[in-house]
Design a protein around this motif. Structure first.
Motif, PDB file in Angstrom:
ATOM      1  N   HIS A  92      69.328  11.322 -37.330  1.00 31.53           N
ATOM      2  CA  HIS A  92      68.026  10.684 -37.236  1.00 31.53           C
ATOM      3  C   HIS A  92      67.217  10.953 -38.493  1.00 31.53           C
ATOM      4  CE1 HIS A  92      63.909  10.077 -35.437  1.00 31.53           C
ATOM      5  NE2 HIS A  92      64.530   8.979 -35.072  1.00 31.53           N
ATOM      6  N   GLU A  93      67.246  12.206 -38.948  1.00 37.38           N
ATOM      7  CA  GLU A  93      66.528  12.559 -40.173  1.00 37.38           C
ATOM      8  C   GLU A  93      67.027  11.748 -41.357  1.00 37.38           C
ATOM      9  OE1 GLU A  93      67.041  16.731 -40.636  1.00 37.38           O
ATOM     10  OE2 GLU A  93      65.549  17.192 -39.089  1.00 37.38           O
ATOM     11  N   GLU A  94      68.353  11.541 -41.373  1.00 32.71           N
ATOM     12  CA  GLU A  94      68.931  10.803 -42.495  1.00 32.71           C
ATOM     13  C   GLU A  94      68.945   9.309 -42.239  1.00 32.71           C
ATOM     14  OE1 GLU A  94      72.753  12.633 -42.773  1.00 32.71           O
ATOM     15  OE2 GLU A  94      71.872  14.597 -43.144  1.00 32.71           O
ATOM     16  N   ARG A  95      68.297   8.888 -41.209  1.00 33.46           N
ATOM     17  CA  ARG A  95      68.312   7.487 -40.767  1.00 33.46           C
ATOM     18  C   ARG A  95      69.740   6.969 -40.717  1.00 33.46           C
ATOM     19  NH1 ARG A  95      63.554   6.120 -39.830  1.00 33.46           N
ATOM     20  NH2 ARG A  95      61.781   6.929 -40.980  1.00 33.46           N
ATOM     21  N   ALA A  96      70.605   7.718 -40.119  1.00 29.54           N
ATOM     22  CA  ALA A  96      72.018   7.354 -40.069  1.00 29.54           C
ATOM     23  C   ALA A  96      72.541   7.383 -38.638  1.00 29.54           C
ATOM     24  CB  ALA A  96      72.825   8.304 -40.949  1.00 29.54           C
ATOM     25  N   VAL A  97      71.654   7.109 -37.684  1.00 31.75           N
ATOM     26  CA  VAL A  97      72.130   7.078 -36.297  1.00 31.75           C
ATOM     27  C   VAL A  97      73.009   5.841 -36.132  1.00 31.75           C
ATOM     28  CG1 VAL A  97      71.454   6.835 -33.884  1.00 31.75           C
ATOM     29  CG2 VAL A  97      70.119   8.278 -35.425  1.00 31.75           C
ATOM     30  N   GLN A  98      74.191   6.054 -35.575  1.00 31.43           N
ATOM     31  CA  GLN A  98      75.106   4.932 -35.410  1.00 31.43           C
ATOM     32  C   GLN A  98      74.917   4.315 -34.037  1.00 31.43           C
ATOM     33  OE1 GLN A  98      79.063   6.214 -36.305  1.00 31.43           O
ATOM     34  NE2 GLN A  98      78.594   6.478 -38.481  1.00 31.43           N
ATOM     35  N   SER A  99      74.906   2.994 -34.029  1.00 33.39           N
ATOM     36  CA  SER A  99      74.628   2.298 -32.786  1.00 33.39           C
ATOM     37  C   SER A  99      75.720   1.271 -32.516  1.00 33.39           C
ATOM     38  CB  SER A  99      73.263   1.624 -32.914  1.00 33.39           C
ATOM     39  OG  SER A  99      73.007   0.861 -31.791  1.00 33.39           O
TER      40      SER A  99
END
Lengths: 373, 605
Positions: free
Chosen positions: B458-465
């Motif tokens: 989330h911090e790295e804006r890398a949440v995979q969806s």
């Protein structure tokens, strides 16, 4: 119990053949069940035939073996996995069975087992089907279609229709479709339909999966009949019946994207190898493998916080614009493993559009992309 | 200068109002209760900005007679209570006569009413407690209350009102509670000119429940009706398969009055206990009738808490009635029945008889053949030789083990340190360590792992969806959809792509990759329940709270048997955590015991 049936059954069977039959039948015996009687297999010895039967109430199977010498007919019910263990561990060519003092005695060479029997009358009756409404599908075609779809069904989903394979037969078109909501496998074939059958039902995936395994080389056709709540499949040796799943299946024709303008032909083995490599550097929370298409180059990249990262490249024939799309590699590895095709076509559009794997007219496999948010 | 003053009367009213009117939803509730008392069959509620700007309630009840109009807004005036004795036989709702006066003291109220059959109506206003003149006006039969700018003169309270979506959520819930108790009455709720729901008069409770909670759900409810002495219970009970993570969905009514009191909640929990997994709550619609003298509703101004004269008797009656209904509904065996069986040694000692066989067999685990566990305990050595059955696996046609090994692509099997481990009671993992052993709570640890990984992503804006092939539709109780939508950015940042679909339905278009094996609809419902329950949904959701909830709901549960690969994955991930010793809620994940401590315990030193 007052009404206990006394049987005196006695027979001899070929061990390898019995092992095969029992493995099939025991595969649907539930590991845990509120009804312990379902953990049994029912063995019925009759005129030079031995019938093995099991059910988990959703899927039932009866399997006939003929290389059996029956000395005295009769029926016994025993714990399936114990019997399977015994037959697996034995080494003799033949195994002798006899009911002695309410136990099933199993003899082979110098080994003797006495197996507890359960009450035959408590074993559920397997569904019987009227033969008159039966229609036939070619075995090879059907078994391949099952193999190409069953893995895509969900294992345990609250949405029951996702646990099944859609069986749609109308005019001369036969479709099998399975999905877990993240990918969808659709196998199709032209099959003659003289009886003007029109059915559209959802069958438990494990039922069809079992069917595809019990067919043998000498089966040319599989006989099928559908009632209100069951589908029965008949091969030379086995009858598999499945309780139909109620529910709504997604309209599969509509979910196939129509506008995938980029088509790539891959060697199946090469694509599989690259995907397996990329898969190593993923974990439960970071499952995506990013496909980056550049002129004449395709790069697969993956990374996971506590694992590491990977970059795997392959040369491709591509002259268009650079673009990216990410998928869960498992959802591509699974179909590629079982397709048995030398080449495969992958159709894509952009990072938001599902990808399509195609094998001519026979197979469409849709995989939903992963987005990073 | 004297320090003690006598309060002015309007201040007294404001204080009293504070007890009855906590938020816009209380106004709506009081007004609807008045309408119901007036015999209305159609009630329309219209609100703006979560009721903070405007609340209108319109009914087709009998109306207020012209002479009674000023009295209607006067403090402690009520049409329902004439003698002190009546206070103990309360059959109607608004007996304290405070409601309208209270509302009038903290808002601008206009009341318009016409008695059925009259030619003209009357209207009267009250602004901040000051009563206006009664005027004649054109009106429709029935009463129309118009309440503007609630708490305009009580800034401290106004400041504490939540966002519109939260307030409309409360209003929706208030209307739902009343609508359930009056299935025959038609209810409509509008928010900012958009229809939130419309429930036409229904034939019975089941139909009404269907209008609010979905047809399919209501069809599967188990009906029950019991009477004992002067107690009577009528209820619709959800099967124990339909559960929620909070008891928010337990609708309890005593003498048709909604309440949430400890006696009833405990009776329901107790009745369902053996059917539910821990920390899951049943959904019930439960109506209990008792002589008005047996229940004191005058304990609390909003009448949500009550006092019984015979609480034990009531508890036993309610618990018994519900449990009987569940037991006779032919539900599946309670899931923990196996644990209640005799220990294996007791069975093995005597010769096998037919009726012993089931229990004997249940303990032989077919999946692991010869190495079958005899109890709920399972041991595995990561460094030991493979079990005999595995070695022979190649001889068996693949069909045999298909069901046992139906996992997608096999995970790479990394053996962390060669330590041995075992899972006990399908809930804890015991690991041998260099200096002793550790007991790990599998749920707490997994929760921590998901939390940490998602936080970093989330911090790295890398949440995979993971996008879904067909969006999943989630039917929600009124008001919940708004809470979800108000936070759609937060949900999206954690991988949930949602959008509104119809009035009370949310479409989920994609789910976090970390949760791809979790069933999204139930998960999302639970998530919202949890957020509402914990109060986090008042106003924008705190991302950390959302993250913790996702982690908790997405984690392996206690009581879930894990495969060897899953245990190894958990233990491997644990090594990489900075602080694996507490779950995001602060509960410990691990208990360590050293060899020294063990030795001490056994008096070896």
């Amino acid at each position: 119990m007052a009404t206990k049936t006394v049987t005196t059954a006695k027979w001899r069977a070929d061990r390898r053949e019995l092992l095969e039959a029992l493995s099939h039948v025991a595969s649907i015996v539930p590991a845990k069940s509120p009804k312990p009687i379902l953990q049994n297999v029912m063995l019925t010895a009759m005129e030079n035939q031995l019938q093995l039967a099991a059910t988990d109430l959703d899927v039932s199977i009866s399997y006939n073996m003929d290389r059996v010498e029956v000395h005295r007919p009769g029926t016994v019910v025993v714990y399936a996995h114990k019997l399977l263990n015994i037959i697996q561990e034995l080494t003799a060519q033949h195994v002798d069975f006899e009911v002695v003092e309410s136990m099933l005695r199993v003899d082979a060479d110098k080994s003797t087992f006495r197996v507890v029997m359960d009450d035959t009358s408590e074993f559920p009756t397997l569904p019987e089907f009227p033969a008159k409404d039966e229609f036939q599908v070619p075995k090879d075609v059907f078994a391949t279609m099952i193999k190409r779809t069953e893995f895509a069904a969900a294992r345990e989903q609250a949405r029951y229709s996702f646990n099944g394979i859609l069986f749609h037969f109308a005019k001369s078109k036969l479709d099998l479709v399975a999905t877990d909501g993240k990918r969808l496998a659709w196998a199709r074939a032209k099959v003659s339909n003289r009886k003007k059958i029109d059915v559209n039902v959802i069958v438990p995936a494990k039922g069809f999966s079992l069917l595809s395994k019990v067919v043998r080389d000498d089966d040319e056709k599989i006989g099928l009949s559908v009632t209100d709540n069951q589908i029965l499949a008949r091969t030379k040796r086995a009858k598999v019946s499945c309780r139909l799943i109620e529910g709504q299946f997604p309209s599969y024709e509509e979910v196939v994207p129509k506008d995938c303008d980029k088509a790539f032909t891959f060697s199946t083995d090469e694509l599989l190898s690259k995907l397996r490599q990329s898969h190593i550097m993923t974990d439960q929370e970071s499952r995506a493998v990013r496909f980056t298409f550049e002129p004449n180059l395709l790069r697969f990249s993956s990374q996971a916080v506590n694992v590491g990262e990977s970059k795997i490249e392959m040369v491709i024939d591509y002259g268009g614009e650079e673009f990216e799309v990410a998928f869960n590699p498992e959802y591509l590895i699974e179909p590629l493993k079982i397709l048995g095709e030398e080449t495969i076509v992958l159709k894509l559009k952009d990072q938001d559009t599902p990808g399509i794997l195609e094998v001519g007219d026979a197979y469409v496999y849709i995989v939903m992309p992963i987005k990073t948010m | 200068m004297g320090r003690i003053h006598v309060l002015e009367s309007n201040i007294v009213d404001q204080i009293a109002a504070g007890e009855v009117i906590a938020r816009p939803a209380s106004v709506v509730k009081e007004l609807i209760e008045n309408s119901l008392d007036a015999g209305a069959m159609h009630i329309e509620v219209l609100v703006r900005d979560g009721g903070k700007r405007l609340i209108e309630v319109r009914d087709d009840g009998e109306g207020i007679a012209p002479n009674d109009m000023p009295l209607a807004l006067a403090s402690h005036a009520t049409s329902k209570l004439l003698k002190p004795d009546d206070l103990f036989r309360i059959g109607t709702f608004g007996f304290r006569g405070e409601a309208l006066a209270s509302i009038g003291s903290v808002a601008n109220v206009t009341l318009t009413s016409m008695v059925r059959g009259a030619e003209t109506g009357r209207t009267i206003s009250m602004e901040g407690g000051k009563l206006g003149e009664v005027r004649e006006c054109a009106a429709k039969a029935g009463t129309y209350a118009h309440v503007e700018n609630i708490f305009f003169n009580v800034p401290a309270r106004r400041k504490f009102l939540k966002g519109s979506s939260t307030e409309i959520g409360h209003i929706g819930e208030a209307v739902t509670r009343l609508a359930l108790a009056h299935p025959g009455v038609s209810f409509t709720l509008y928010h900012n000119d958009k229809k939130v729901f419309r429930a036409p008069g229904a034939d019975d409770l089941r139909e009404r429940v269907g209008q609010f909670f979905g047809q399919k759900f209501s069809e599967n409810l188990i009906p029950t009706c019991e009477e004992a002495g002067n107690l009577r219970l009528e209820a619709l009970l959800a099967s124990p398969h339909e559960t929620r993570s909070s008891n928010q969905n337990q609708y309890i009514y005593v003498n048709n009055r909604f309440l949430r009191d400890r006696v009833m909640l405990a009776a329901i929990a107790e009745a369902y206990r053996e059917f539910l997994e821990p920390r899951r709550h049943a959904i019930v619609f439960c109506f209990i009738d008792m002589p008005p003298g047996d229940v004191d509703v005058n304990v609390h101004p909003t009448k949500i808490e009550v006092r019984y004269s015979r609480p034990n008797q009531i508890f036993n009656f309610v618990r018994g009635a519900i449990r009987d209904a569940l037991q006779s509904a032919g539900l599946a065996v309670p899931f923990n029945v196996q644990r209640l069986q005799k220990p294996p040694q007791a069975v093995e000692q005597h010769t096998p008889r037919q009726r012993d066989i089931p229990s004997l067999r249940e303990r032989m685990s077919p999946a692991v053949s010869g190495a079958a566990p005899q109890t709920g305990v399972r041991t595995e050595r990561t460094d030991g030789p493979p079990a005999a059955s595995e070695a022979r696996a190649d001889e068996i046609p693949p069909a045999t083990y298909e069901s046992a090994t139906r996992q997608p692509v096999s995970e790479p099997e990394v053996l962390p340190s060669g330590d041995s481990f075992l899972q006990v009671h399908d809930s804890f993992i015991v690991v041998e360590t260099g200096g002793g052993f550790e007991v790990i709570d599998q749920h707490a640890l997994h929760e921590r792992i998901i939390y940490e990984k998602l936080r970093r992503q989330h911090e790295e804006r890398a949440v995979q969806s993971q996008q879904l092939l067909v969006p999943e539709a989630v039917e929600l109780p009124p008001g919940r959809a708004a809470i979800a939508l108000d936070n759609d950015d937060a949900f999206r940042s954690f991988g949930f792509d949602i959008e509104l679909f119809g009035e009370n339905t949310i479409l989920i278009r994609s789910v976090p990759v970390a949760l791809r094996r979790t069933e999204p609809v139930g998960f999302f419902r639970d998530l919202l329940d949890e957020l509402v329950e914990s109060g986090a949904a008042k106003g924008p959701v705190d991302p950390d709270k959302l993250l913790a909830t996702i982690a908790c709901k997405g984690a392996i549960k206690a009581g879930q048997r894990l495969t060897r690969g899953e245990i190894i994955a958990l233990l491997t991930d644990r090594v990489a955590l900075d602080d694996s010793y507490a779950c995001p809620h602060g509960r410990p994940t691990t208990l360590s015991l050293t060899l020294d401590e063990l030795k001490k315990h056994f008096h070896r030193r």
